[in-house]
Design a protein around this motif. Structure first.
Motif, PDB file in Angstrom:
ATOM      1  N   TYR A  16       0.833  -1.175   0.205  1.00  0.00           N
ATOM      2  CA  TYR A  16      -0.116  -0.058  -0.219  1.00  0.00           C
ATOM      3  C   TYR A  16       0.751   1.093   0.063  1.00  0.00           C
ATOM      4  O   TYR A  16       1.876   1.168   0.690  1.00  0.00           O
ATOM      5  CB  TYR A  16      -0.917  -0.146   1.097  1.00  0.00           C
ATOM      6  N   GLU A  17       0.334   2.422  -0.601  1.00  0.00           N
ATOM      7  CA  GLU A  17       1.079   3.523  -0.639  1.00  0.00           C
ATOM      8  C   GLU A  17       1.013   3.961   0.759  1.00  0.00           C
ATOM      9  O   GLU A  17      -0.036   3.926   1.363  1.00  0.00           O
ATOM     10  CB  GLU A  17       0.327   4.715  -1.838  1.00  0.00           C
ATOM     11  N   GLY A  18       2.165   4.688   1.297  1.00  0.00           N
ATOM     12  CA  GLY A  18       2.076   5.011   2.615  1.00  0.00           C
ATOM     13  C   GLY A  18       1.912   3.866   3.731  1.00  0.00           C
ATOM     14  O   GLY A  18       1.759   4.192   4.878  1.00  0.00           O
ATOM     15  N   GLY A  19       2.206   2.702   3.160  1.00  0.00           N
ATOM     16  CA  GLY A  19       2.173   1.642   4.199  1.00  0.00           C
ATOM     17  C   GLY A  19       3.425   1.024   4.771  1.00  0.00           C
ATOM     18  O   GLY A  19       3.905  -0.001   4.899  1.00  0.00           O
ATOM     19  N   HIS A  20       4.399   2.112   4.665  1.00  0.00           N
ATOM     20  CA  HIS A  20       5.814   1.778   5.349  1.00  0.00           C
ATOM     21  C   HIS A  20       6.455   0.868   4.203  1.00  0.00           C
ATOM     22  O   HIS A  20       7.533   0.277   4.802  1.00  0.00           O
ATOM     23  CB  HIS A  20       6.100   1.475   6.551  1.00  0.00           C
ATOM     24  N   GLY A  21       6.111   0.883   3.126  1.00  0.00           N
ATOM     25  CA  GLY A  21       6.812  -0.122   2.132  1.00  0.00           C
ATOM     26  C   GLY A  21       7.035  -1.592   2.379  1.00  0.00           C
ATOM     27  O   GLY A  21       7.380  -2.314   1.637  1.00  0.00           O
ATOM     28  N   GLU A  22       6.255  -1.959   3.485  1.00  0.00           N
ATOM     29  CA  GLU A  22       6.212  -3.518   3.587  1.00  0.00           C
ATOM     30  C   GLU A  22       5.180  -4.150   2.721  1.00  0.00           C
ATOM     31  O   GLU A  22       4.110  -3.665   2.307  1.00  0.00           O
ATOM     32  CB  GLU A  22       5.725  -3.794   5.002  1.00  0.00           C
ATOM     33  N   SER A  23       5.688  -5.358   2.274  1.00  0.00           N
ATOM     34  CA  SER A  23       5.031  -6.070   1.044  1.00  0.00           C
ATOM     35  C   SER A  23       3.826  -6.863   1.843  1.00  0.00           C
ATOM     36  O   SER A  23       3.918  -7.648   2.713  1.00  0.00           O
ATOM     37  CB  SER A  23       6.028  -7.015   0.473  1.00  0.00           C
ATOM     38  N   VAL A  24       2.732  -6.473   1.323  1.00  0.00           N
ATOM     39  CA  VAL A  24       1.308  -7.215   1.821  1.00  0.00           C
ATOM     40  C   VAL A  24       1.071  -8.569   0.931  1.00  0.00           C
ATOM     41  O   VAL A  24       0.588  -9.351   1.587  1.00  0.00           O
ATOM     42  CB  VAL A  24       0.223  -6.146   1.646  1.00  0.00           C
ATOM     43  N   LEU A  25       1.767  -8.296  -0.377  1.00  0.00           N
ATOM     44  CA  LEU A  25       1.681  -9.604  -1.204  1.00  0.00           C
ATOM     45  C   LEU A  25       3.012  -9.840  -1.699  1.00  0.00           C
ATOM     46  O   LEU A  25       3.418  -8.687  -2.213  1.00  0.00           O
ATOM     47  CB  LEU A  25       0.596  -9.653  -2.079  1.00  0.00           C
ATOM     48  N   LYS A  26       3.697 -11.073  -1.676  1.00  0.00           N
ATOM     49  CA  LYS A  26       4.885 -11.446  -2.057  1.00  0.00           C
ATOM     50  C   LYS A  26       4.958 -12.488  -3.024  1.00  0.00           C
ATOM     51  O   LYS A  26       4.742 -13.573  -2.976  1.00  0.00           O
ATOM     52  CB  LYS A  26       5.619 -11.822  -0.731  1.00  0.00           C
ATOM     53  N   ASP A  27       5.165 -11.875  -4.367  1.00  0.00           N
ATOM     54  CA  ASP A  27       5.530 -12.771  -5.339  1.00  0.00           C
ATOM     55  C   ASP A  27       4.336 -14.018  -5.715  1.00  0.00           C
ATOM     56  O   ASP A  27       4.927 -15.211  -5.653  1.00  0.00           O
ATOM     57  CB  ASP A  27       6.806 -13.615  -5.193  1.00  0.00           C
ATOM     58  N   ILE A  28       3.273 -13.704  -5.779  1.00  0.00           N
ATOM     59  CA  ILE A  28       1.912 -14.479  -5.786  1.00  0.00           C
ATOM     60  C   ILE A  28       1.814 -15.079  -7.344  1.00  0.00           C
ATOM     61  O   ILE A  28       1.688 -14.029  -8.392  1.00  0.00           O
ATOM     62  CB  ILE A  28       0.746 -13.728  -5.195  1.00  0.00           C
ATOM     63  N   GLY A  47      -3.494 -11.057   3.635  1.00  0.00           N
ATOM     64  CA  GLY A  47      -3.605 -10.397   2.371  1.00  0.00           C
ATOM     65  C   GLY A  47      -4.423 -10.715   1.370  1.00  0.00           C
ATOM     66  O   GLY A  47      -4.765 -10.463   0.177  1.00  0.00           O
ATOM     67  N   LYS A  48      -5.478 -11.417   1.875  1.00  0.00           N
ATOM     68  CA  LYS A  48      -6.715 -12.132   1.022  1.00  0.00           C
ATOM     69  C   LYS A  48      -7.486 -10.993   0.222  1.00  0.00           C
ATOM     70  O   LYS A  48      -7.655 -10.863  -0.653  1.00  0.00           O
ATOM     71  CB  LYS A  48      -7.520 -12.875   2.036  1.00  0.00           C
ATOM     72  N   SER A  49      -7.943  -9.924   1.073  1.00  0.00           N
ATOM     73  CA  SER A  49      -8.793  -9.045   0.506  1.00  0.00           C
ATOM     74  C   SER A  49      -7.783  -8.020  -0.441  1.00  0.00           C
ATOM     75  O   SER A  49      -8.320  -7.636  -1.336  1.00  0.00           O
ATOM     76  CB  SER A  49      -9.167  -8.079   1.387  1.00  0.00           C
ATOM     77  N   SER A  50      -6.688  -7.718   0.032  1.00  0.00           N
ATOM     78  CA  SER A  50      -5.676  -7.230  -0.996  1.00  0.00           C
ATOM     79  C   SER A  50      -5.506  -7.773  -2.388  1.00  0.00           C
ATOM     80  O   SER A  50      -5.515  -7.233  -3.410  1.00  0.00           O
ATOM     81  CB  SER A  50      -4.487  -6.845  -0.110  1.00  0.00           C
TER      82      SER A  50
END
Ligand code: GTP
Length: 243
Positions: A16-28, A47-50
């Protein structure tokens, strides 16, 4: 096949923008074939909804590609893209008006027959008919005169009346009892053949009969397969099953 409603996730990462850069989804990476029912399960925040939000382009992938019917979603007019699909969000949104208006919302040209079939598939027809005014009954502000499970079933009916190629249910049967949920799934199999269905759930019983189940854990795809194969091979799935 050349059926409609195919979805491909290709090495998709998202933050997410402004989400401190952490990946919510990774190489799916995985595919939903036309007509398949695909369950998505994982603990809260996995990360289901994302993930499903990338399909109608509520958000765009940070890396990788999401395709619908073979085409990169970023190359499709969002309006045309969204016409192919119906999404039932976690929090149902009903408005003040009749039951009929709520079900037909966004699809005003739907006939009474189409509306009733959608309500029957969603297992909403019977409780609607039991109210004195039936489809003309008023839905109070925010749907207050219906139970949580009934509101969810009205939302599912609203999605089905649009006759989508792709149906996304984001935890949309959490307040519906298991027997009724099973009837909804049976009705979809019978009347909505060819519909690609993504089913986010917390309960294993909601997804165990899906063609395949995607298991997410902290943004990673940690398992994909049938209920039986995941019970054998996927530790996260076993843990959800035992909890
Ligand atoms: P449940 O709905 O609780 O079952 O979770 P989920 O598996 O659907 O996860 P979701 O995709 O909602 O969230 C994944 C991660 O993204 C979590 O760490 C959330 O806090 C974060 N997140 C979700 N929505 C937003 C948002 O709009 N902005 C930001 N910055 N982070 C979000």
């Amino acid at each position: 096949g050349d059926g409609k409603g195919r979805i491909d996730f290709e090495h998709v990462s998202f933050s997410y923008e402004g989400g401190h850069g952490e990946s919510v989804l990774k190489d799916i990476t995985f595919s939903c074939l036309p007509g398949e029912t695909v369950g998505i399960i994982g603990s809260t925040g996995s990360g289901k909804s994302s993930l499903v939000g990338l399909i109608p382009r509520f958000y765009d992938a940070t890396k990788g590609t999401v395709r619908v019917d073979g085409v990169d979603v970023r190359e499709v007019d969002p309006k045309l893209l969204r016409e192919k699909m119906a999404i039932v969000p976690q929090k149902t949104v009903l408005f003040t008006g009749t039951v009929k208006e709520n079900i037909r919302w966004g699809k005003d040209e739907a006939t009474d027959e189409e509306m009733e079939l959608a309500a029957r598939m969603a297992q909403a027809h019977d409780f609607i008919e039991r109210t004195p005014d039936g489809y003309q009954a008023r839905v109070g502000q925010g749907g207050i005169n219906f139970s949580g499970g009934q509101k969810q079933r009205l939302s599912i009916a609203r999605a089905l009346v649009r006759k989508p190629e792709i149906l996304i249910l984001d935890d949309s049967t959490s307040a519906v009892d298991v027997a009724t949920e099973t009837k909804i799934k049976e009705a979809l199999r019978e009347y909505a053949q060819g519909l690609t269905c993504l089913l986010i759930a917390q309960r294993i019983t909601s997804v165990m009969d899906a063609d395949k189940i995607v298991v997410l854990d902290q943004g990673e795809l940690v398992g994909i397969g049938t209920h039986e194969s995941l019970l054998k091979d996927c530790r996260v799935y076993q843990e959800i099953f035992q909890s």
